[in-house]
Design a protein around this motif. Structure first.
Motif, short mmCIF file in Angstrom:
data_model
loop_
_atom_site.label_atom_id
_atom_site.label_comp_id
_atom_site.label_asym_id
_atom_site.label_seq_id
_atom_site.Cartn_x
_atom_site.Cartn_y
_atom_site.Cartn_z
N VAL A 45 0.72 3.91 1.71
CA VAL A 45 1.10 4.43 3.03
C VAL A 45 2.29 3.66 3.62
O VAL A 45 3.04 4.20 4.42
N THR B 140 -6.58 4.99 -1.60
CA THR B 140 -7.07 3.97 -2.53
C THR B 140 -7.66 2.80 -1.78
O THR B 140 -8.77 2.34 -2.08
N LEU B 141 -6.92 2.30 -0.81
CA LEU B 141 -7.40 1.11 -0.12
C LEU B 141 -8.56 1.43 0.82
O LEU B 141 -9.45 0.60 1.01
N ASP C 147 -4.48 5.24 3.67
CA ASP C 147 -4.30 4.98 2.24
C ASP C 147 -5.62 5.23 1.51
O ASP C 147 -6.58 4.49 1.69
N ARG D 204 -2.77 -5.80 2.85
CA ARG D 204 -2.03 -4.54 2.79
C ARG D 204 -2.56 -3.54 3.81
O ARG D 204 -3.74 -3.51 4.12
N SER D 205 -1.65 -2.69 4.30
CA SER D 205 -2.03 -1.73 5.35
C SER D 205 -2.93 -0.64 4.82
O SER D 205 -2.68 -0.08 3.75
N ILE D 206 -3.95 -0.32 5.58
CA ILE D 206 -4.79 0.83 5.25
C ILE D 206 -4.31 2.04 6.04
O ILE D 206 -4.36 3.17 5.59
N PHE D 207 -3.80 1.77 7.25
CA PHE D 207 -3.26 2.85 8.08
C PHE D 207 -1.76 2.64 8.27
O PHE D 207 -1.29 1.51 8.36
N SER E 169 0.85 -1.18 0.00
CA SER E 169 0.00 0.00 0.00
C SER E 169 0.90 1.24 0.00
O SER E 169 2.04 1.20 0.47
N GLU F 242 -6.03 -8.26 0.85
CA GLU F 242 -4.78 -8.88 0.45
C GLU F 242 -3.70 -8.66 1.50
O GLU F 242 -2.51 -8.86 1.25
#
Ligand SMILES: Cc1cc2nc3c(=O)[nH]c(=O)nc-3n(C[C@H](O)[C@H](O)[C@H](O)COP(=O)(O)O)c2cc1C
Ligand code: SF4
Ligand code: SF4
Ligand code: SF4
Lengths: 597, 234
Positions: free
Chosen positions: A50, B182-183, B180, B163-166, A48, B161
């Motif tokens: 971030v 997009t996510l 994030d 992946r980190s959102i924060f 991602s 998947e």
């Protein structure tokens, strides 16, 4: 841009663990790691955005907007300032027309501050596009800016080279070694390969026992027994790793710089011996970004050693395989903390880890890892060559061997000294030609500020431990403003921010000391600072927070009179200034706030 | 496999399993050690430091320290209480907390600890730092003025998947919680709710609903934080 960045990501095998290298490359080629670049990198690594951003934003040599064609990083640490960085900065600002933190409109020059760059013996110093410039003054700045305007490459602005390997065609730097005293161990005559050959003729246990017998303790500052560390690590199962800590970030140390320059072979030998002892195949040298100028030279030493079969497969025909890669840092003092160094080597933010587990259990890639300082590895080579007993006989009962000191500040002979542990501060000051000394900052900002009444104390792990930084502060200096405030600014900038206490207290303490320096302090402020320092020391994850209040707490303890002379002897004073607060509105309405005037 | 160990907290005899984190082991024995960043079964963050205890004379974080046989732990002393109160005060001066207008009020762990330690006025000067809020994601607001950097959202909330959102951005005093875009746009209602629920303060707020719990029915309206742990085991 997109193709080139994807190309870079591919060179590093699309491995998120090499994110540091990817970002370094992008920063070098594009002058920044823009948001657009982050998006491309994130997509290519399937991470991602971030997560790319969290690494990018942690290190101060990564920027989100393009730096100038010439990015000038001025060292604003204590000794640089004492030696005249103020003038140098003033001249740069005058000639470029911009202030520190800004870039000229034509994009030619950007000015930045940076923490100690490991050149305290030849200040004021700066980095221009990664090239080191030392002993600057106004005249030299004028010449440099003229060269920039003429479009000369930064490397071509270096006209004289330092001594020894500094003049090597792969280094060509103006940095001087300033080796003032060579001792019996690391700076003694050295011939490559003897240590490795001897180690490989012993079994791994024998190597560990030899190091244990020497009583060698870590030279990075914490003084942990090296043999014991290697022993613990060797007993863990699975792959093992060797990491060398060449982050040398403690303001005032530069002795690893000299070892890397003049004893690179010895260091790599030491890492190989360590690898043999614990059963590792891979080593990583974590090199601070400020020492990028050494990288090509160090790589050449590595290839030379490979060609001599001191590294690589089946070393000296003994069936042992080991190789070393260099990991560049990107500007963060906390990455010198061993677990932060591991995180950074894995491409992440340099946040120290919680313990347990310790690196010897779960370190690099979560495998058992030894992290040792440059000087520690170098010492281990001599221990193997000459025996643990030989080494143990040097120094004091609890601190075996010799220690490299980086001595700088107000003295005639700043430089690197290899001394036997046990020397007193008084003897040290005579050795470096220091007179009228107000204080000696022992072991850098995280150490202690020592008053003359304690100059009989000994440099030894059992009395005054040090990783090597020794800063002499003359009587003419303003201890609180020139030293303590600068150190607290450093810690507030360098805290990784994970712990509430370290993140906030360093800022609060910095503000308090600034309040006192500016003449607004009261007695209560001093008492508060002492109490708050104590809370900070008790409540942090890593050594940075545990020691970052030392500039304040040790000066309150040892130089209380300096505070008393500066603060009002009262318990309470309002911080609110009515007149100052309403000034702006008075100006607008054209009236005074003083009702009874 | 699991080996039982005995230890004491403020003299009280306790039992736990070897390797269990001290905060959890203490809770199982009815001893409350305050936490802000810790959550059972998550990798410890060790960042809020409010669980600082004294073990065999040394200050340690109870959320990162595994219990061992024979540990003598100090949890309720004047010194530790003062440290914990200082940490609460510090979080109040570091961020910008206007409780009466905050949706998390009454359900907020930080506020509850402020009451528990009877914080009146913080001893530290306010930072009054400017922190921008982020309302760009469809499901949540990020009210950064209230973030205490506990990393719960960073550790828990991932896309499908993994992946980190924060994530954090910056370091030291420029530290920020980052989302994030997009996510975050792919977050389900459940995930958004979960993010709000695990945030110990009012930094992550779900959009479109608000102030659902009436005053009187909020988590800490009638009981002191930690009292459930202490009462469960009497
Ligand atoms: C904030 C911080 C910075 C550190 N910086 C360094 C450093 O630059 N170089 C170093 O060798 N050790 C540094 N250390 C110590 C390392 O954590 C570690 O103890 C050391 O690398 C172990 O090697 P040694 O046993 O050979 O000394 C630092 C520690 C802290 C807490
Ligand atoms: S003490 Fe400071 S530098 Fe160390 S982990 Fe905590 S916040 Fe980071
Ligand atoms: S997050 Fe908690 S402490 Fe902060 S304003 Fe909201 S209720 Fe108050
Ligand atoms: S947003 Fe909430 S959960 Fe995330 S770090 Fe901040 S306080 Fe913790």
């Amino acid at each position: 841009m997109k193709d080139r960045i994807i190309n870079i990501v591919e060179t590093y095998g699309k491995d998120p663990g090499r994110l540091m290298d990817i970002l370094l490359k992008v920063q070098a080629e594009f002058g920044c790691v823009s948001h657009e670049a982050i998006t491309i990198i994130a997509a290519a690594l399937h991470m991602s955005e971030v997560d790319v951003m969290q690494t990018r934003s942690f290190y101060h040599f990564f920027t989100c907007r393009p730096v100038g064609k010439y990015a000038v990083y001025l060292n604003n640490s204590v000794v640089s300032m004492l030696m005249g960085m103020g003038d140098v900065q003033d001249e740069f600002e005058k000639l470029s027309g911009v202030k520190v933190g800004e870039k000229t409109a034509d994009g030619l020059i950007s000015l930045h501050h940076t923490a100690c760059i490991g050149m305290n013996d030849q200040e004021p110093a700066a980095l221009i596009n990664g090239v080191v410039f030392t002993e600057l003054n106004r005249d030299k700045v004028r010449a440099l800016v003229a060269d920039m305007k003429a479009g000369k490459a930064a490397q071509d602005m270096v006209t004289t080279y330092g001594d020894g390997n500094n003049a090597n065609p792969l280094m060509k730097t103006m940095v001087k070694n300033n080796i003032r005293k060579a001792g019996a161990v690391v700076l003694a005559e050295y011939c490559m390969g003897k240590g490795i050959a001897k180690a490989l003729s012993m079994d791994a246990r024998g190597v560990i026992n030899e190091v244990k017998e020497s009583n060698l303790r870590g030279r990075g500052g914490a003084g942990f027994p090296t043999g014991m560390k290697w022993d613990f690590c060797s007993r863990e199962a699975g792959d093992h790793y060797v990491l060398c800590n060449a982050d040398e970030g403690e303001p005032g140390t530069f002795k690893d710089r000299v070892l890397l320059t003049e004893r690179a072979g010895m260091l790599f030998e030491g890492m190989t011996i360590g690898g043999y002892a614990i059963g590792a195949k891979e080593g990583v040298l974590y090199l601070r970004n400020e020492y990028t100028y050494m990288k090509a030279y160090l790589e050449s030493v590595l290839s030379d050693m490979r060609s001599k079969n001191f590294l690589g497969n089946n070393i000296l025909g003994k069936g042992f395989n080991f190789d070393i890669r260099i990991q560049m840092g990107a500007g963060a003092y906390v990455c010198g903390e061993e677990s932060a160094l591991i995180e950074s080597s894995e491409g992440k933010r340099g946040e120290p880890r919680n313990r347990p587990p310790f690196p010897v259990q779960k370190g690099y890639k979560n495998k058992p890892t030894i992290v040792n300082n440059v000087e520690t590895f170098c010492s281990s080579v001599r221990i193997i060559e000459n025996g643990g007993a030989w080494y143990g006989a040097l120094g004091t009962s609890e601190s075996a061997g010799t220690k490299l000191l980086s001595i700088s500040g107000d003295c005639k002979l700043p430089g690197v000294y290899e001394i036997e542990w046990g020397m007193s501060i008084k003897e040290m000051l005579e050795m470096v030609g220091a007179e009228n000394v107000q204080a000696v900052q022992v072991a850098g900002p995280s150490g202690i500020c020592l008053p003359p009444s304690q100059f009989d104390r000994k440099i030894a792990l059992e009395d005054l431990p040090t990783g090597g930084s020794m800063i002499v502060i003359g009587k003419n200096r303003d201890l609180l403003k020139d030293v303590v405030l600068n150190f607290m600014e450093f810690f507030a900038d360098e805290s990784c921010g994970s712990c509430v206490t370290c993140r906030s207290f360093n800022m609060i303490l910095r503000n308090s000391i600034e309040k006192i320096v500016s003449g607004h302090g009261i007695r209560k402020d001093v008492e508060d600072m002492a109490a708050w320092s104590e809370i900070l020391r008790k409540t942090t994850r890593c050594g940075l927070g545990q020691t970052s209040s030392n500039p304040i707490s040790t000066t309150i303890k040892n130089f209380r009179e300096v505070y008393d002379a500066r603060v009002k002897n009262v318990d309470y004073q309002s911080d609110f200034d009515m007149q100052a607060s309403v000034m702006a509105s008075c100006e607008v309405v054209g009236r005074s706030s003083k009702v009874h005037e | 496999m699991s080996e039982t160990v005995k230890f004491t907290i403020d003299g009280k005899e306790c039992q736990g399993t070897k390797g269990q984190l001290l905060v959890d082991a203490a809770a199982d024995n009815g001893v409350y050690i305050p936490v802000l960043c810790h959550m059972r079964d998550l990798i410890p963050a060790g960042s809020c430091r409010i669980c600082t205890v004294k073990i065999n004379g040394r200050n340690m974080a109870a959320c990162t320290t595994p219990v061992e046989e024979g540990m003598a732990i100090e949890n309720n002393s004047d010194e530790l209480t003062d440290i914990r109160k200082a940490i609460v005060e510090m979080l109040f001066v570091e961020g910008n907390h206007f409780c009466p207008a905050c949706e998390k009020s009454g359900n907020c762990d930080l506020q509850a600890l402020g009451y528990k330690y009877q914080m009146m006025v913080p001893r530290f000067p306010y930072a009054f730092e400017r922190r921008d809020m982020d309302a760009t994601s469809p499901k949540i607001f990020l009210e950064r003025n209230r973030c205490i950097f506990c990393k719960r959202c960073v550790r828990v909330i991932k896309d499908n998947e993994g992946r980190s959102i924060f994530a954090f951005k910056g370091r030291g005093t420029t530290l920020q919680i980052n989302i994030d875009k997009t996510l975050a746009a792919t977050m389900s209602d459940e995930l958004a709710q979960k993010a709000m629920d695990i945030c110990p303060v009012g930094c992550i707020l779900k959009k479109e609903v608000g102030f659902i719990d009436p005053i009187g029915q909020r988590k800490y309206d009638k009981k002191v934080i930690g009292s459930d742990i202490e009462n469960n085991h009497q």
